[in-house]
Write a protein that holds these residues in place. Structure first.
Motif, PDB file in Angstrom:
ATOM      1  N   ALA A 181       0.848  -1.206  -0.016  1.00 33.24           N
ATOM      2  CA  ALA A 181      -0.138   0.154   0.110  1.00 33.24           C
ATOM      3  C   ALA A 181       0.939   1.296  -0.092  1.00 33.24           C
ATOM      4  N   THR A 182       2.024   1.190   0.338  1.00 33.09           N
ATOM      5  CA  THR A 182       3.056   2.314   0.497  1.00 33.09           C
ATOM      6  C   THR A 182       3.113   3.127  -0.582  1.00 33.09           C
ATOM      7  N   LYS A 183       3.266   2.732  -1.853  1.00 30.69           N
ATOM      8  CA  LYS A 183       3.426   3.394  -3.042  1.00 30.69           C
ATOM      9  C   LYS A 183       2.312   3.910  -3.454  1.00 30.69           C
ATOM     10  N   HIS A 184       0.898   3.200  -3.274  1.00 28.42           N
ATOM     11  CA  HIS A 184      -0.118   3.944  -3.579  1.00 28.42           C
ATOM     12  C   HIS A 184      -0.501   5.104  -2.756  1.00 28.42           C
ATOM     13  N   VAL A 185      -0.076   5.040  -1.224  1.00 29.65           N
ATOM     14  CA  VAL A 185      -0.625   6.069  -0.390  1.00 29.65           C
ATOM     15  C   VAL A 185       0.352   7.306  -0.747  1.00 29.65           C
ATOM     16  N   PHE A 186       1.712   7.027  -1.092  1.00 29.14           N
ATOM     17  CA  PHE A 186       2.724   8.170  -1.578  1.00 29.14           C
ATOM     18  C   PHE A 186       2.113   8.648  -2.765  1.00 29.14           C
ATOM     19  N   VAL A 210      -0.866  17.789  -3.499  1.00 31.18           N
ATOM     20  CA  VAL A 210       0.001  18.651  -3.256  1.00 31.18           C
ATOM     21  C   VAL A 210       0.575  19.327  -4.776  1.00 31.18           C
ATOM     22  N   THR A 211       0.066  20.388  -4.729  1.00 26.62           N
ATOM     23  CA  THR A 211       0.376  21.490  -5.853  1.00 26.62           C
ATOM     24  C   THR A 211       1.127  22.484  -5.799  1.00 26.62           C
ATOM     25  N   ARG A 212       1.203  23.423  -6.801  1.00 28.70           N
ATOM     26  CA  ARG A 212       1.681  24.572  -6.645  1.00 28.70           C
ATOM     27  C   ARG A 212       1.124  25.635  -5.701  1.00 28.70           C
ATOM     28  N   PRO A 213       1.688  26.374  -4.994  1.00 28.92           N
ATOM     29  CA  PRO A 213       3.027  26.558  -4.844  1.00 28.92           C
ATOM     30  C   PRO A 213       3.806  25.863  -3.584  1.00 28.92           C
ATOM     31  N   TRP A 214       3.099  24.870  -3.173  1.00 31.89           N
ATOM     32  CA  TRP A 214       3.311  24.298  -1.882  1.00 31.89           C
ATOM     33  C   TRP A 214       4.361  22.997  -2.163  1.00 31.89           C
ATOM     34  N   LEU A 215       4.425  22.598  -3.428  1.00 29.54           N
ATOM     35  CA  LEU A 215       5.012  21.301  -3.470  1.00 29.54           C
ATOM     36  C   LEU A 215       6.811  21.515  -3.602  1.00 29.54           C
ATOM     37  N   SER A 216       7.195  22.833  -3.824  1.00 31.73           N
ATOM     38  CA  SER A 216       8.524  22.945  -4.316  1.00 31.73           C
ATOM     39  C   SER A 216       9.225  22.856  -2.924  1.00 31.73           C
ATOM     40  N   GLN A 217       8.617  23.123  -1.754  1.00 32.16           N
ATOM     41  CA  GLN A 217       9.534  23.218  -0.697  1.00 32.16           C
ATOM     42  C   GLN A 217       9.678  21.486  -0.009  1.00 32.16           C
ATOM     43  N   HIS A 218       8.954  20.775  -0.844  1.00 32.90           N
ATOM     44  CA  HIS A 218       8.979  19.291  -0.294  1.00 32.90           C
ATOM     45  C   HIS A 218       9.726  18.752  -1.339  1.00 32.90           C
ATOM     46  N   LEU A 219      10.241  19.107  -2.230  1.00 34.35           N
ATOM     47  CA  LEU A 219      10.744  18.538  -3.583  1.00 34.35           C
ATOM     48  C   LEU A 219      12.087  17.487  -2.966  1.00 34.35           C
ATOM     49  N   GLU A 220      12.555  17.754  -2.127  1.00 32.42           N
ATOM     50  CA  GLU A 220      13.652  16.624  -1.659  1.00 32.42           C
ATOM     51  C   GLU A 220      13.150  15.386  -0.882  1.00 32.42           C
ATOM     52  N   ARG A 221      11.924  15.519  -0.668  1.00 34.36           N
ATOM     53  CA  ARG A 221      11.054  14.554   0.285  1.00 34.36           C
ATOM     54  C   ARG A 221      10.565  13.616  -0.973  1.00 34.36           C
ATOM     55  N   VAL A 222      10.040  14.228  -2.004  1.00 34.18           N
ATOM     56  CA  VAL A 222       9.160  13.201  -2.903  1.00 34.18           C
ATOM     57  C   VAL A 222      10.129  13.012  -4.155  1.00 34.18           C
ATOM     58  N   LEU A 223      10.993  13.635  -4.710  1.00 31.21           N
ATOM     59  CA  LEU A 223      11.665  13.145  -5.749  1.00 31.21           C
ATOM     60  C   LEU A 223      12.427  11.976  -5.735  1.00 31.21           C
ATOM     61  N   PRO A 224      13.172  11.742  -4.795  1.00 32.39           N
ATOM     62  CA  PRO A 224      13.784  10.321  -4.492  1.00 32.39           C
ATOM     63  C   PRO A 224      13.019   9.178  -4.690  1.00 32.39           C
TER      64      PRO A 224
END
Length: 456
Positions: free
Chosen positions: A224-229, A236-250
């Motif tokens: 389920a982890t991949k689907h929850v992620f 989460v869209t603009r302009p909020w996502l950019s501050q979390h880029l290092e958490r979501v890109l890897p």
């Protein structure tokens, strides 16, 4: 033994709850429940069922001010304890790993999820009661520890999956709705990033809970982890996502790099969402855009049409970012762009492709590459005119047949460019034949104008 009758005892070996236990009878009762969930695999089933019954009895018997009593500097208070209980409940209802977890075990997970969901509903109602009470100010601390684990549980079981049933989906949906109500959020997006730009959301907390299960050694332990992620990321869209880029890109790159096509496509969808919702400047920083491009380019060698479609759509939105700082001067050779590389590979793969669905996927996306052409009109026109002039004036030993072939091909390219740009080339070339000193070059340009005028 009733919910108030637990004896004080030290933590048992194997418990996942850190620190010292609250000394109150209620704290000890919750401690015993955590021990039951953390028991050995051979006896965990019966102990966990008993823990669910005990927890239900506790929630029904206790007032909200007892459930959310605070903590001092040496003891973990009830808010932290409730957060640990919520994590244990979510783990208890988690789907099994791998193909051996299907069939009967999926039905068992759905039953567990329905039972756990009912407990979360009781717990959230206690939070709501405490929120409306003047004698229980510690509800905020309790909600802070509960919101993340309850959200992950709700998303895990809210969508249609092999491990869900209509009943478990319904209960999980109620849990998610009540969680949004208690947190005063109008949507899941608001819950994650905050209702406005000044408000801190819970996305960081949720990603913190998911992080241990999103590394290369653990991300497949819970299906389920991949689907929850993925589902959470899409909210989460603009302009909020950019501050979390290092958490979501890897994790997005990790999922896309899997050998299973289903995971590859899911990861590409995550990467596409990042490309669309993170500013170009942030993606260009630290060479992130190049990393994205190379990861996506490697996917173009697949033979699955759904996969190719997802990759091409993502690349088409990535190209403007990659070429944002690209400036070509007409007196130098035009560099091959990323768009050129992908187009060349598509044409190379498409020509011999006999599978119709894949061939149609390639063909369906070719117009998008053509529609990028007008913004490069002047650059391409200068390059083609320079080629025609250089070849026409070439006095080397190059055979005339080669020169003629080059001039014919360059002229055909000018005609195609004119059609792609709705006749703009013809307008730009209008005055050249009269002022051109080289009659050979002038003839080729006149041919472009004549063919373009007769084109439908």
């Amino acid at each position: 033994m009733g919910p108030d009758g637990y004896r004080e005892s030290p933590p048992r070996e194997g418990s996942s709850f850190p620190g010292r236990w609250p000394s109150s009878a209620l704290g000890q009762a919750f401690s015993q429940i955590l021990h039951q969930f953390a028991g050995q695999e051979s006896r965990r089933g019966k102990a966990s069922n008993a823990a669910l019954r005990d927890l239900s009895a506790l929630l029904e018997a206790k007032e909200c001010d007892q459930l959310f009593e605070g903590s001092d500097t040496s003891l973990l208070g009830m808010p932290e304890m409730l957060g640990q209980v919520a994590k244990a409940l979510g783990k208890y209802a988690a789907p099994p790993e791998g193909p051996e977890g299907g069939g009967d075990r999926h039905s068992e997970v759905a039953e567990k999820a329905a039972a756990v969901g009912l407990l979360f509903l009781k717990l959230l109602r206690k939070v709501e009661t405490a929120k409306n009470s003047l004698v229980c100010p510690a509800w905020k601390a309790g909600l802070r520890h509960l919101a993340g684990p309850i959200y992950i549980f709700a998303v895990t079981h809210n969508l249609e999956q092999p491990w869900t049933s209509p009943k478990s989906q319904g209960v999980a949906g109620q849990v998610l709705a009540l969680l949004l109500q208690v947190t005063e959020c109008g949507s899941v997006a608001g819950f994650l990033h905050g209702e406005n730009e000044d408000e801190k959301g819970r996305f960081t907390a949720v990603m913190g809970l998911l992080k241990p299960d999103l590394n290369k050694d653990s991300w497949k332990n819970n299906p389920a982890t991949k689907h929850v992620f993925s589902w959470t990321l899409q909210k989460v869209t603009r302009p909020w996502l950019s501050q979390h880029l290092e958490r979501v890109l890897p994790p997005s790159l990790l999922i896309s790099d899997d050998y299973q096509t289903e995971n590859k496509i899911l990861g590409v969808h995550c990467l596409h969402h990042i490309v669309l919702n993170v500013p170009a400047a942030d993606l260009l920083q630290y060479n992130r855009a190049q990393v994205l491009y190379h990861a996506l380019f490697n996917h173009l060698y697949t033979r699955e049409h759904h996969h190719i479609q997802a990759v091409l759509l993502c690349l088409l939105d990535l190209f403007p970012i990659l070429e944002k700082a690209l400036h070509w001067k007409g007196d130098a050779a035009r560099p091959t762009t990323h768009c050129d590389e992908v187009l060349q590979l598509i044409l190379m793969h498409m020509e011999p492709e006999h599978r119709l669905l894949l061939r149609r996927t390639y063909a369906r996306n070719l117009p998008a590459f053509v529609k990028r052409v007008p913004c490069r009109l002047v650059v391409l026109l200068k390059a083609l005119l320079k080629l025609i002039c250089d070849v026409a004036r070439d006095s080397s030993l190059t055979p005339e047949s080669v020169k003629s072939a080059l001039l014919e091909e360059a002229t055909d390219c000018l005609i195609l460019l004119d059609r792609c740009s709705q006749g703009q080339v013809k307008g730009l070339l209008a005055k050249i034949p009269q002022s051109c000193e080289d009659s050979k070059v002038g003839n080729y340009i006149r041919r472009v104008q004549q063919v373009s005028e007769g084109a439908p």
